[in-house]
Write a protein that holds these residues in place. Structure first.
Motif, PDB file in Angstrom:
ATOM      1  N   GLU A  17       0.827  -1.200   0.000  1.00 44.74           N
ATOM      2  CA  GLU A  17       0.000   0.000   0.000  1.00 44.74           C
ATOM      3  C   GLU A  17       0.864   1.254   0.000  1.00 44.74           C
ATOM      4  N   LYS A  51       2.078   2.021  -3.535  1.00 39.14           N
ATOM      5  CA  LYS A  51       1.021   2.619  -4.362  1.00 39.14           C
ATOM      6  C   LYS A  51       0.799   4.079  -3.971  1.00 39.14           C
ATOM      7  N   ALA A  52       0.736   4.337  -2.662  1.00 44.21           N
ATOM      8  CA  ALA A  52       0.486   5.702  -2.197  1.00 44.21           C
ATOM      9  C   ALA A  52       1.639   6.629  -2.568  1.00 44.21           C
ATOM     10  N   THR A  53       2.866   6.129  -2.464  1.00 45.55           N
ATOM     11  CA  THR A  53       4.034   6.945  -2.804  1.00 45.55           C
ATOM     12  C   THR A  53       4.025   7.324  -4.274  1.00 45.55           C
ATOM     13  N   GLU A  54       3.712   6.345  -5.127  1.00 43.42           N
ATOM     14  CA  GLU A  54       3.672   6.607  -6.566  1.00 43.42           C
ATOM     15  C   GLU A  54       2.565   7.600  -6.909  1.00 43.42           C
ATOM     16  N   GLU A  55       1.398   7.431  -6.281  1.00 40.57           N
ATOM     17  CA  GLU A  55       0.273   8.322  -6.565  1.00 40.57           C
ATOM     18  C   GLU A  55       0.583   9.756  -6.160  1.00 40.57           C
ATOM     19  N   LEU A  56       1.149   9.923  -4.954  1.00 38.27           N
ATOM     20  CA  LEU A  56       1.445  11.270  -4.479  1.00 38.27           C
ATOM     21  C   LEU A  56       2.599  11.902  -5.247  1.00 38.27           C
ATOM     22  N   HIS A  57       3.565  11.079  -5.620  1.00 35.18           N
ATOM     23  CA  HIS A  57       4.694  11.604  -6.396  1.00 35.18           C
ATOM     24  C   HIS A  57       4.211  12.146  -7.737  1.00 35.18           C
ATOM     25  N   THR A  58       3.274  11.445  -8.364  1.00 32.26           N
ATOM     26  CA  THR A  58       2.715  11.893  -9.634  1.00 32.26           C
ATOM     27  C   THR A  58       1.890  13.165  -9.440  1.00 32.26           C
ATOM     28  N   ARG A  59       1.138  13.199  -8.362  1.00 33.38           N
ATOM     29  CA  ARG A  59       0.254  14.328  -8.110  1.00 33.38           C
ATOM     30  C   ARG A  59       1.027  15.580  -7.679  1.00 33.38           C
ATOM     31  N   LEU A 108      -3.207   9.892   3.161  1.00 34.41           N
ATOM     32  CA  LEU A 108      -3.753   9.133   2.046  1.00 34.41           C
ATOM     33  C   LEU A 108      -4.035   7.688   2.424  1.00 34.41           C
TER      34      LEU A 108
END
Length: 281
Positions: free
Chosen positions: A141, A144-152, A165
């Protein structure tokens, strides 16, 4: 698998002889699977007929295992053959636990068993060190959260942002980050030199240091039996000087002897122990 001879169940209805179960078309395999499962339910376990039906069911449904195994192709360091072998265990469990009375398709029943067995295999073998299951799940998890926030955000996320998150506390996020370090490991003999012209430097040469406490522990283990062989007064003097840390004058008062005598005794005892340790080594 080699060709098998036809067999007959308790009801007298023969099972079809199948030379190569793995080459049966999927539609035919579904029909035959249902037939073999029905017969398996009434054949006495342990008989040749039971073994034939069970083995044929396994081979006819190997396509299910390969389909499930194909979903796990990644850099997990495991060969596809290994994953398929693990999936077969799930297939066997599904065959042994399937009940005709449930009126569900065997495919729908078996796939979760196969996938579950493969997931368990990766969970138990992919980590370099053992960590609790909750932390293994938290790592996934966290990724996934790291990748999502890095993109955002366009930058590496902070712990507080990850915690919000993931709906976890900041301490739990940090714990998951620390646990993630156990997913992979590097050999101490691995070369860390980036320049091919440089001398190859092993990882152990960079992170490894000599711990002086090791020699201290070794000295204690060597010294203990030597002290045990001393006389009672010599052991007492050592205890008063090096354990209770009394001065030579205080020891002299305790033993009713002069400070000079105490000094000579300590020198003699220590010199004797030192010489014996050198011989012992």
């Amino acid at each position: 698998m080699a060709a098998r001879v036809g067999t007959t169940t308790d009801t007298g209805r023969p099972l079809p002889r199948i030379t190569d179960p793995q080459k049966i078309a999927p539609q035919d395999a579904r029909t035959l699977t249902q037939l073999f499962l029905e017969r398996l339910a009434v054949i006495e376990e342990g008989t040749a007929e039971y073994q034939y039906a069970r083995n044929t069911l396994i081979e006819m449904n190997m396509s299910l295992v390969r389909y499930a195994a194909g979903r796990f192709r990644s850099g997990n360091g495991q060969t596809m053959e290994d994953v398929v072998q693990v999936g077969v265990i799930g297939l066997i469990k599904a065959i042994d636990r399937f009940e005709i009375s449930r009126e569900v398709q065997f495919t729908s029943f078996a796939v979760p068993y196969i996938v579950g067995e493969i997931k368990r295999f990766f969970r138990d073998t992919s980590w370099a060190v053992h960590v609790p299951r909750r932390l293994q799940e938290a790592r996934a998890e966290l990724a996934k959260a790291t990748e999502e926030l890095h993109t955002r955000l366009g930058r590496a996320p902070r712990v507080a942002e990850l915690a919000a998150l993931m709906n976890l506390s900041e301490d739990e996020v940090v714990e998951a980050q620390i646990a993630a370090n156990g997913f992979t490991s590097a050999s101490l003999d691995a070369s860390i030199s980036q320049d091919p012209d440089d001398h190859e430097t092993a990882l152990a040469e960079v992170i490894g240091v000599e711990d002086p406490a090791f020699e201290l522990v070794e000295n204690f283990h060597t010294l203990a039996p030597l002290i045990a062989e001393l006389g009672e007064r010599d052991r007492l003097i050592l205890h008063l000087r090096f354990v209770e840390e009394l001065t030579q004058a205080q020891i002299g008062e305790r033993l009713n002897i002069s400070q000079m005598h105490v000094s000579r005794l300590i020198s003699r005892i220590v010199a004797g122990l030192r010489s014996q340790m050198l011989v012992t080594r």
